[in-house]
Design a protein around this motif. Structure first.
Motif, mmCIF file in Angstrom:
data_model
loop_
_atom_site.group_PDB
_atom_site.id
_atom_site.type_symbol
_atom_site.label_atom_id
_atom_site.label_comp_id
_atom_site.label_asym_id
_atom_site.label_seq_id
_atom_site.Cartn_x
_atom_site.Cartn_y
_atom_site.Cartn_z
ATOM 1 N N VAL A 16 -5.438 2.871 8.937
ATOM 2 C CA VAL A 16 -5.255 3.734 8.268
ATOM 3 C C VAL A 16 -5.057 2.826 6.275
ATOM 4 O O VAL A 16 -4.775 1.588 6.139
ATOM 5 C CB VAL A 16 -3.716 4.269 8.328
ATOM 6 N N MET A 17 -5.574 3.802 5.774
ATOM 7 C CA MET A 17 -6.289 3.747 4.002
ATOM 8 C C MET A 17 -5.059 4.445 3.919
ATOM 9 O O MET A 17 -4.888 5.663 4.441
ATOM 10 C CB MET A 17 -7.834 4.042 3.797
ATOM 11 N N ILE A 18 -4.688 3.678 2.932
ATOM 12 C CA ILE A 18 -4.282 4.821 1.844
ATOM 13 C C ILE A 18 -4.324 4.672 0.024
ATOM 14 O O ILE A 18 -5.270 3.484 -0.415
ATOM 15 C CB ILE A 18 -2.571 4.311 1.833
ATOM 16 N N SER A 19 -4.614 5.604 -0.305
ATOM 17 C CA SER A 19 -5.038 5.376 -1.629
ATOM 18 C C SER A 19 -4.418 6.396 -2.688
ATOM 19 O O SER A 19 -4.372 6.614 -3.567
ATOM 20 C CB SER A 19 -6.384 6.328 -1.862
ATOM 21 N N SER A 20 -2.441 6.493 -2.405
ATOM 22 C CA SER A 20 -1.701 6.782 -3.810
ATOM 23 C C SER A 20 -0.661 5.777 -4.309
ATOM 24 O O SER A 20 -0.364 4.831 -3.225
ATOM 25 C CB SER A 20 -0.952 7.972 -2.876
ATOM 26 N N PRO A 21 -0.430 5.995 -5.271
ATOM 27 C CA PRO A 21 0.524 4.251 -5.390
ATOM 28 C C PRO A 21 1.590 4.774 -4.849
ATOM 29 O O PRO A 21 2.048 3.865 -5.187
ATOM 30 C CB PRO A 21 1.102 5.202 -7.978
ATOM 31 N N GLU A 22 2.644 6.165 -4.262
ATOM 32 C CA GLU A 22 3.564 6.481 -3.490
ATOM 33 C C GLU A 22 3.725 5.166 -2.831
ATOM 34 O O GLU A 22 4.370 4.359 -1.968
ATOM 35 C CB GLU A 22 4.181 7.872 -3.379
ATOM 36 N N ALA A 23 2.283 5.771 -1.760
ATOM 37 C CA ALA A 23 2.763 5.342 -0.051
ATOM 38 C C ALA A 23 2.233 3.592 -0.727
ATOM 39 O O ALA A 23 2.581 2.642 -0.159
ATOM 40 C CB ALA A 23 0.545 5.436 0.298
ATOM 41 N N ALA A 24 1.220 3.168 -1.525
ATOM 42 C CA ALA A 24 1.150 1.019 -1.996
ATOM 43 C C ALA A 24 2.725 0.911 -2.026
ATOM 44 O O ALA A 24 2.983 -0.021 -1.992
ATOM 45 C CB ALA A 24 -0.398 1.232 -3.104
ATOM 46 N N LYS A 25 3.476 1.543 -3.345
ATOM 47 C CA LYS A 25 4.422 0.841 -3.654
ATOM 48 C C LYS A 25 5.590 0.764 -2.241
ATOM 49 O O LYS A 25 6.638 -0.044 -1.855
ATOM 50 C CB LYS A 25 5.124 1.403 -4.506
ATOM 51 N N LEU A 26 5.802 1.990 -1.617
ATOM 52 C CA LEU A 26 6.333 1.589 0.615
ATOM 53 C C LEU A 26 5.688 0.425 0.845
ATOM 54 O O LEU A 26 6.873 0.337 1.392
ATOM 55 C CB LEU A 26 5.912 3.495 0.446
ATOM 56 N N VAL A 27 4.858 0.810 1.027
ATOM 57 C CA VAL A 27 4.095 -0.692 1.909
ATOM 58 C C VAL A 27 4.150 -1.657 0.952
ATOM 59 O O VAL A 27 4.582 -2.701 2.042
ATOM 60 C CB VAL A 27 2.780 -0.153 1.967
ATOM 61 N N LEU A 28 4.207 -2.334 -0.216
ATOM 62 C CA LEU A 28 4.081 -3.188 -0.621
ATOM 63 C C LEU A 28 5.477 -3.675 -1.559
ATOM 64 O O LEU A 28 5.910 -5.028 -0.843
ATOM 65 C CB LEU A 28 3.505 -3.231 -1.858
ATOM 66 N N VAL A 29 6.543 -2.705 -1.451
ATOM 67 C CA VAL A 29 8.081 -3.305 -1.908
ATOM 68 C C VAL A 29 8.914 -2.719 -1.243
ATOM 69 O O VAL A 29 9.161 -3.454 -0.609
ATOM 70 C CB VAL A 29 8.567 -2.635 -3.523
ATOM 71 N N THR A 30 9.300 -0.742 -1.202
ATOM 72 C CA THR A 30 10.198 -0.476 -0.587
ATOM 73 C C THR A 30 10.543 -0.632 0.914
ATOM 74 O O THR A 30 11.557 -1.494 1.151
ATOM 75 C CB THR A 30 10.302 0.947 -1.239
ATOM 76 N N LYS A 31 9.568 -0.735 1.799
ATOM 77 C CA LYS A 31 9.530 -0.811 3.317
ATOM 78 C C LYS A 31 8.872 -1.685 3.503
ATOM 79 O O LYS A 31 8.137 -1.702 5.029
ATOM 80 C CB LYS A 31 9.192 0.481 3.724
ATOM 81 N N SER A 32 8.700 -2.908 3.031
ATOM 82 C CA SER A 32 7.460 -4.121 2.938
ATOM 83 C C SER A 32 8.059 -4.819 4.444
ATOM 84 O O SER A 32 7.268 -5.324 5.097
ATOM 85 C CB SER A 32 7.588 -5.304 1.891
ATOM 86 N N ASP A 33 9.032 -4.629 5.071
ATOM 87 C CA ASP A 33 9.642 -5.354 6.106
ATOM 88 C C ASP A 33 9.195 -4.489 7.016
ATOM 89 O O ASP A 33 9.081 -5.265 8.183
ATOM 90 C CB ASP A 33 11.145 -5.625 6.051
ATOM 91 N N LEU A 34 8.814 -3.612 7.571
ATOM 92 C CA LEU A 34 8.440 -2.231 8.306
ATOM 93 C C LEU A 34 6.710 -2.743 8.131
ATOM 94 O O LEU A 34 6.534 -2.768 9.525
ATOM 95 C CB LEU A 34 8.501 -1.150 8.584
ATOM 96 N N PHE A 35 6.018 -3.497 7.818
ATOM 97 C CA PHE A 35 4.508 -3.758 7.707
ATOM 98 C C PHE A 35 4.735 -5.446 8.041
ATOM 99 O O PHE A 35 4.896 -6.525 7.214
ATOM 100 C CB PHE A 35 3.783 -2.983 6.646
ATOM 101 N N LYS A 36 3.421 -5.997 9.092
ATOM 102 C CA LYS A 36 3.441 -6.387 8.951
ATOM 103 C C LYS A 36 2.056 -7.153 8.834
ATOM 104 O O LYS A 36 0.886 -6.343 8.710
ATOM 105 C CB LYS A 36 3.267 -7.041 10.674
#
Ligand code: HEM
Length: 451
Positions: free
Chosen positions: A76-96
């Motif tokens: 799944v590709m993302i290209s919005s700053p909000e999604a980048a922040k969610l994946v990298l910082v705020t919810k990073s624990d949900l992503f492997k």
């Protein structure tokens, strides 16, 4: 990382996102998009052109989050700053973090990029210990020698800047990993690594003759060389402050395989990223004579002060901290381009709108948070950024004080391989400045300025 790196994080986010959507008891619907051909997916569409075109057309059709299939890997590709922040910082624990199979197998499954949790924290501590200012201070004179030797070998030649910068950054990476021992293994490591890198963007088909197969063979040989180095160090029992020393000194102990995966991973992370930034710097200094002059004057003044104080010619950590004009100039020159270079990483695609075509215009557009992160963000952000800045400054010091260079051939195009680079890797001709630097003349200029 690299600018392979530029694509890599995108993938890791993406495949992780796919897992997020498809894991759990109830499968969530996937975002819109197309998966392309069986297995090959949309790999060629992404890699055969400017990746911005791929992203822009997908975003237009499907929105800022879309599915695709790249390098044998559904994502799944993302290209919005909000999604980048969610994946990298705020919810990073949900992503492997997950990379395409070819990259994961070539770098090694135990490399830092692919992990979360305790193992990642432990590795990150060991990597940061080797790359923090206190540790890299001691290798400034060695980086200085590598820069001088590289420039000497380019003297009077027509060179492909990116290829030569890759060689420079490779040698600096080895220095930071193996310390002074690196010269002993440089040629063997280089031979294997250069075969390995050709397979990074290949499909993971392990049949004789494929790039992937050759790369995997080279990977095996690299691991054997590293095992030999580790065993020699164990016999010597000296302590080392380089990255290998940090890995080997860990009390809980890393296995040889874990060390090898992470050494190869750090070379991968450190080389093309820094080499591509240096290539853009060489181009923009050549195109901006007033900036080149300001940078050269600052660098010459450092030489002069060293001479006056009888400090010798070798650059030190303290010297690297006396380069504010150089840093500022490089930042303002390079950042607009880095934004493009790393565009495919986390930049909001809307920034590159038709009214913001030129680099300088893009620079003037106020940045939204989480749109431009050259060194990443969150728990996987770049631990090598101090070393990257240091080696850039050292090379720029010697290049501007001793050499002049001119670009050869047209230089208006950007090539994507798959990351952005000046056309043909920026061919330049480099020559020694005719007049050697006259310290008295410089001193006079310095005094005049002070008045
Ligand atoms: C200008 C040069 C560089 C740029 C633009 C750059 C950029 C990045 C970025 C964007 C990330 C985050 C990737 C992600 O989120 O997955 C990263 C991670 C990393 N970088 Fe760099 N990098 C540079 C130089 C270096 C150097 C010189 C080294 C080592 C000597 C290095 C070592 C690493 C490592 C080990 C990671 C993985 C960290 C982790 O997963 O926790 N980088 N870099």
């Amino acid at each position: 990382m690299f600018c392979l790196f530029a694509l890599v994080p995108t993938f890791f986010l993406l495949n992780s996102l796919l897992k997020f959507f498809t894991s759990g008891r109830r499968k969530l619907p996937l975002p819109p998009g197309t998966m392309g051909w069986p297995y090959i997916g949309e790999t060629f569409q992404l890699y055969s052109q400017n990746p911005n075109v791929f992203f822009a057309s997908k975003v237009k059709k499907f929105g800022a989050i879309f599915k695709s299939h790249i390098l044998g890997c559904p994502c799944v590709m993302i290209s919005s700053p909000e999604a980048a922040k969610l994946v990298l910082v705020t919810k990073s624990d949900l992503f492997k973090p997950t990379f395409p199979a070819s990259k994961e197998r070539m770098l090694g499954k135990q490399a830092i990029f692919f992990h979360q949790g305790d193992y990642h924290i432990k590795l990150r501590k060991l990597v940061l210990r080797a790359f923090m200012p206190e540790s890299i201070k001691s290798i400034v004179p060695d980086i200085d020698s590598v820069a001088i030797a590289s420039l000497k070998s380019w003297e009077g030649q027509l060179i492909n800047t990116f290829q030569e910068m890759k060689s420079f950054t490779f040698n600096v990476a080895l220095l930071s990993i193996f310390g002074k021992d690196e010269v002993l293994y440089r040629e063997d490591l280089k031979r294997c690594y250069y075969i390995l890198e050709k397979g990074y963007n290949s499909m993971p088909i392990n049949l004789p003759g494929t790039l992937f197969h050759k790369a995997m063979k080279a990977r095996k040989e690299l691991a054997q060389i590293l095992a030999k180095i580790i065993s020699l160090r164990r016999q010597m029992k000296h302590s080392h402050t380089d990255l290998l020393g940090s890995f080997m000194g860990d009390k809980e102990g890393l296995t040889d395989e874990q060390i090898a995966d992470n050494v190869i991973g750090v070379i991968f992370a450190a080389r093309d990223t820094t080499a591509s930034v240096l290539t853009w710097i060489v181009k923009y200094l050549a195109e901006n004579p007033s900036v080149l002059q300001a940078v050269t004057e600052e660098q010459e003044a450092i030489m002069m002060t060293k001479e006056e104080c009888g400090e010798g010619k070798v650059l030190t950590w303290a010297d690297s901290k006396k380069m504010p004009i150089t840093l500022r100039s490089l930042r303002s020159l390079i950042l607009p381009d880095l934004r493009l270079i790393l565009l495919i990483n986390f930049l909001d695609i809307n920034l590159v709108s038709s009214e913001a075509q030129s680099f300088s215009m893009i620079w003037q557009v106020a940045l939204k948070p989480n749109t431009f992160m050259p060194f990443g963000n969150g728990i996987h952000s770049c631990p090598g950024n101090e070393l990257a800045k240091l080696e850039i400054l050292v090379l720029v010091h010697h290049m501007t004080t001793k050499y002049r260079w001119s670009m050869v051939g047209p230089q208006n195009e950007i090539q994507y391989a798959p990351f952005a680079l000046p056309q043909n890797g920026l061919p330049i001709r480099l020559s020694l400045k005719r007049e050697s630097i006259d310290l008295h003349k410089l001193q006079k200029r310095h005094l005049q300025k002070e008045k």
